[in-house]
Write a protein that holds these residues in place. Structure first.
Motif, PDB file in Angstrom:
ATOM      1  N   TYR A  42      28.841 -10.309 -37.474  1.00 49.61           N
ATOM      2  CA  TYR A  42      28.989  -9.781 -36.117  1.00 49.61           C
ATOM      3  C   TYR A  42      29.809 -10.696 -35.216  1.00 49.61           C
ATOM      4  N   GLU A  43      29.875 -11.975 -35.531  1.00 46.67           N
ATOM      5  CA  GLU A  43      30.776 -12.831 -34.770  1.00 46.67           C
ATOM      6  C   GLU A  43      32.232 -12.476 -35.062  1.00 46.67           C
ATOM      7  N   GLU A  44      32.505 -12.008 -36.264  1.00 46.34           N
ATOM      8  CA  GLU A  44      33.848 -11.525 -36.578  1.00 46.34           C
ATOM      9  C   GLU A  44      34.210 -10.301 -35.746  1.00 46.34           C
ATOM     10  N   ARG A  45      33.199  -9.579 -35.281  1.00 46.36           N
ATOM     11  CA  ARG A  45      33.431  -8.389 -34.457  1.00 46.36           C
ATOM     12  C   ARG A  45      33.363  -8.687 -32.965  1.00 46.36           C
ATOM     13  N   GLY A  46      33.277  -9.967 -32.616  1.00 40.57           N
ATOM     14  CA  GLY A  46      33.327 -10.347 -31.217  1.00 40.57           C
ATOM     15  C   GLY A  46      31.993 -10.541 -30.533  1.00 40.57           C
ATOM     16  N   TYR A  47      30.894 -10.438 -31.262  1.00 42.59           N
ATOM     17  CA  TYR A  47      29.569 -10.644 -30.684  1.00 42.59           C
ATOM     18  C   TYR A  47      29.192 -12.127 -30.725  1.00 42.59           C
ATOM     19  N   ASP A  48      28.443 -12.564 -29.724  1.00 35.75           N
ATOM     20  CA  ASP A  48      27.804 -13.870 -29.792  1.00 35.75           C
ATOM     21  C   ASP A  48      26.464 -13.678 -30.497  1.00 35.75           C
ATOM     22  N   ALA A  49      26.542 -13.389 -31.780  1.00 34.16           N
ATOM     23  CA  ALA A  49      25.350 -13.063 -32.555  1.00 34.16           C
ATOM     24  C   ALA A  49      24.432 -14.264 -32.703  1.00 34.16           C
ATOM     25  N   ARG A  50      24.998 -15.469 -32.677  1.00 37.37           N
ATOM     26  CA  ARG A  50      24.172 -16.668 -32.796  1.00 37.37           C
ATOM     27  C   ARG A  50      23.172 -16.745 -31.654  1.00 37.37           C
ATOM     28  N   SER A  51      23.597 -16.402 -30.447  1.00 35.63           N
ATOM     29  CA  SER A  51      22.685 -16.469 -29.302  1.00 35.63           C
ATOM     30  C   SER A  51      21.551 -15.460 -29.452  1.00 35.63           C
ATOM     31  N   VAL A  52      21.859 -14.305 -30.030  1.00 36.59           N
ATOM     32  CA  VAL A  52      20.830 -13.289 -30.229  1.00 36.59           C
ATOM     33  C   VAL A  52      19.815 -13.771 -31.262  1.00 36.59           C
ATOM     34  N   LEU A  53      20.293 -14.326 -32.375  1.00 36.72           N
ATOM     35  CA  LEU A  53      19.389 -14.831 -33.400  1.00 36.72           C
ATOM     36  C   LEU A  53      18.546 -15.984 -32.866  1.00 36.72           C
ATOM     37  N   ASP A  54      19.178 -16.884 -32.121  1.00 35.21           N
ATOM     38  CA  ASP A  54      18.432 -18.021 -31.566  1.00 35.21           C
ATOM     39  C   ASP A  54      17.330 -17.550 -30.619  1.00 35.21           C
ATOM     40  N   ASP A  55      17.646 -16.580 -29.772  1.00 35.09           N
ATOM     41  CA  ASP A  55      16.634 -16.072 -28.844  1.00 35.09           C
ATOM     42  C   ASP A  55      15.540 -15.304 -29.580  1.00 35.09           C
ATOM     43  N   TYR A  56      15.921 -14.571 -30.616  1.00 34.76           N
ATOM     44  CA  TYR A  56      14.930 -13.848 -31.416  1.00 34.76           C
ATOM     45  C   TYR A  56      13.929 -14.833 -32.028  1.00 34.76           C
ATOM     46  N   ARG A  57      14.434 -15.907 -32.584  1.00 38.35           N
ATOM     47  CA  ARG A  57      13.562 -16.903 -33.190  1.00 38.35           C
ATOM     48  C   ARG A  57      12.741 -17.643 -32.135  1.00 38.35           C
ATOM     49  N   ARG A  58      13.337 -17.900 -30.981  1.00 36.63           N
ATOM     50  CA  ARG A  58      12.588 -18.551 -29.905  1.00 36.63           C
ATOM     51  C   ARG A  58      11.418 -17.685 -29.450  1.00 36.63           C
ATOM     52  N   ILE A  59      11.675 -16.399 -29.276  1.00 29.81           N
ATOM     53  CA  ILE A  59      10.620 -15.493 -28.828  1.00 29.81           C
ATOM     54  C   ILE A  59       9.519 -15.378 -29.881  1.00 29.81           C
ATOM     55  N   ILE A  60       9.907 -15.303 -31.146  1.00 31.25           N
ATOM     56  CA  ILE A  60       8.910 -15.256 -32.223  1.00 31.25           C
ATOM     57  C   ILE A  60       8.028 -16.499 -32.171  1.00 31.25           C
ATOM     58  N   ALA A  61       8.645 -17.660 -31.971  1.00 33.09           N
ATOM     59  CA  ALA A  61       7.876 -18.910 -31.911  1.00 33.09           C
ATOM     60  C   ALA A  61       6.926 -18.908 -30.720  1.00 33.09           C
ATOM     61  N   GLU A  62       7.332 -18.310 -29.614  1.00 33.99           N
ATOM     62  CA  GLU A  62       6.485 -18.267 -28.424  1.00 33.99           C
ATOM     63  C   GLU A  62       5.353 -17.253 -28.553  1.00 33.99           C
ATOM     64  N   GLU A  63       5.629 -16.135 -29.208  1.00 34.08           N
ATOM     65  CA  GLU A  63       4.656 -15.046 -29.255  1.00 34.08           C
ATOM     66  C   GLU A  63       3.664 -15.163 -30.410  1.00 34.08           C
ATOM     67  N   THR A  64       4.063 -15.820 -31.472  1.00 36.58           N
ATOM     68  CA  THR A  64       3.187 -15.889 -32.652  1.00 36.58           C
ATOM     69  C   THR A  64       1.827 -16.537 -32.353  1.00 36.58           C
ATOM     70  N   PRO A  65       1.776 -17.646 -31.617  1.00 32.13           N
ATOM     71  CA  PRO A  65       0.467 -18.269 -31.377  1.00 32.13           C
ATOM     72  C   PRO A  65      -0.479 -17.424 -30.528  1.00 32.13           C
ATOM     73  N   VAL A  66       0.043 -16.459 -29.773  1.00 35.61           N
ATOM     74  CA  VAL A  66      -0.817 -15.683 -28.877  1.00 35.61           C
ATOM     75  C   VAL A  66      -1.164 -14.316 -29.448  1.00 35.61           C
ATOM     76  N   SER A  67      -0.767 -14.062 -30.690  1.00 41.74           N
ATOM     77  CA  SER A  67      -1.085 -12.785 -31.326  1.00 41.74           C
ATOM     78  C   SER A  67      -1.930 -13.033 -32.566  1.00 41.74           C
ATOM     79  N   ASP A  68      -3.052 -12.328 -32.653  1.00 43.21           N
ATOM     80  CA  ASP A  68      -3.891 -12.440 -33.844  1.00 43.21           C
ATOM     81  C   ASP A  68      -3.806 -11.180 -34.702  1.00 43.21           C
TER      82      ASP A  68
END
Length: 371
Positions: free
Chosen positions: A331-357
């Motif tokens: 997707y970066e070849e298509r002009g997207y800043d896909a790295r920022s999307v993946l980084d934020d996705y992983r950040r949110i997962i790290a934040e939400e995982t401890p508060v979900s059982d």
């Protein structure tokens, strides 16, 4: 040009925007009168590729009922199941050109219309569908690159629908990852890339064809399905072995509405749609859990053996597959800043995982049978 006539004054006709499944002219309905929130009434046409009894459709039904209740009948939703209105791969586009007002959009069909949404298909990121769905919503609010796709397509995210963790149904037992090598496995989306990395032969086919293909020996197994999906396709009674491969949440759907339509509605109706949508995640998990429990019971009764891969094998598999990095590069070849999307996705997962059982039905069923 988008057909704009959706509403009528009290006592007059209400013309809907969605075309009938036959492709005929616009439907014309009769309004029963004004509502407590005003004298405008709306009929929204919802298109889905799911059948009426799936957990995704049950969740949408609950949403539609709540919308109607919150608006005192001012907004009603007509659900068109099993691609009877438009095809699954046309859902997002249909909300833009007027064939539908609201749509279930599967990530597997969204690569061209909502490319950044497909980040949630990346394997090995989370085995918690609640966390995954929360990430879908938070990315929409927090990441501009992710949000731009929706704005460009003229659609608004209402709520996500869960699919659960990927399972692999098999005719024969496996004791490790090497046992998948050379086997023909029905797969779709980014899960196909994972199957290739394991040396399997991914086969594309609709879920409706799996049962017959398994019985005829066309495929050795299937994936890109979760436990709750199996009763719908007759697989919970006919799968000798069910493997939790550790892929985790592999896909999802979202419900979107045409943005122009949403903004044209009275404020009270917009608030009602938003309020009903806020229950989407909890309702979706409840419905998925219910069907997952049915599937688990049916498989236990029919002698299905539940299997799982060792964590160390899963870790090696993730590293060798390299799906996330290829997704970014594509997707970066298509002009997207896909790295920022993946980084934020992983950040949110790290934040939400401890508060979900929350425990996915596949994990709960597999662990329950091993206790």
């Amino acid at each position: 040009m988008r057909r704009r006539a959706r509403r009528a004054r009290a006592g007059g006709p209400v013309r809907t925007t969605g075309l009938l499944a036959s492709g005929a002219a616009l439907a014309v309905l009769t309004a029963c009168g004004g509502t407590a929130l005003g004298d405008d009434t709306y009929v929204l046409h919802y298109t889905t590729y799911s059948n009426p009894t799936s957990d995704q459709s049950r969740t949408a039904q609950r949403w539609a009922e709540e919308v109607e209740e919150l608006t005192d009948g001012g907004v009603t939703v007509r659900l068109h199941y099993s691609e009877s209105l438009v095809g699954a791969d046309e859902s997002a586009q249909a909300t833009l050109d007027g064939r539908a007002d609201v749509a279930q959009v599967g990530s597997i069909y969204a690569a061209s219309d909502l490319s950044m949404f497909t980040v949630i298909e990346l394997p090995f990121e989370t085995d918690n569908p609640e966390v995954q769905m929360t990430a879908i919503e938070r990315l929409y609010e927090e990441n501009e690159v992710y949000r731009e796709d929706f704005d460009r397509q003229g659609v608004r995210l209402l709520f996500p629908l869960p699919l659960g963790s990927a399972a692999i149904g098999l005719q024969d037992e496996v004791t490790g990852l090497d046992d998948l090598r050379g086997r023909s496995i029905r797969a779709g989306g980014l899960t196909s890339d994972v199957m290739l990395a394991a040396g399997a032969n991914p086969i594309g086919m609709t879920a409706n064809d799996i049962y017959e293909s398994m019985s005829r020996g066309v495929v050795d197994g299937y994936t890109s399905l979760a436990l709750a999906n199996l009763p719908t396709f007759g697989l919970s009674r006919t799968t000798p072995y069910l493997l939790d491969p550790g892929i985790g949440a592999y896909s999802s759907s979202i419900v979107v509405i045409n943005e122009e339509l949403f903004q044209s509605m009275p404020e009270e109706y917009r608030e009602a749609l938003t309020e009903a949508s806020a229950q989407g995640i909890s309702n979706g998990l409840e419905e998925m859990d219910a069907l997952g429990e049915i599937a688990c019971q049916e498989m236990v009764e029919n002698g299905t053996e539940f299997l799982s891969l060792p964590e160390e094998e899963v870790a090696v598999w993730k590293e060798e597959a390299g799906v996330a990095e290829r997704w970014v590069a594509r997707y970066e070849e298509r002009g997207y800043d896909a790295r920022s999307v993946l980084d934020d996705y992983r950040r949110i997962i790290a934040e939400e995982t401890p508060v979900s059982d929350y425990a996915d039905p596949l994990v709960a069923c597999t662990e329950g049978e091993r206790e």
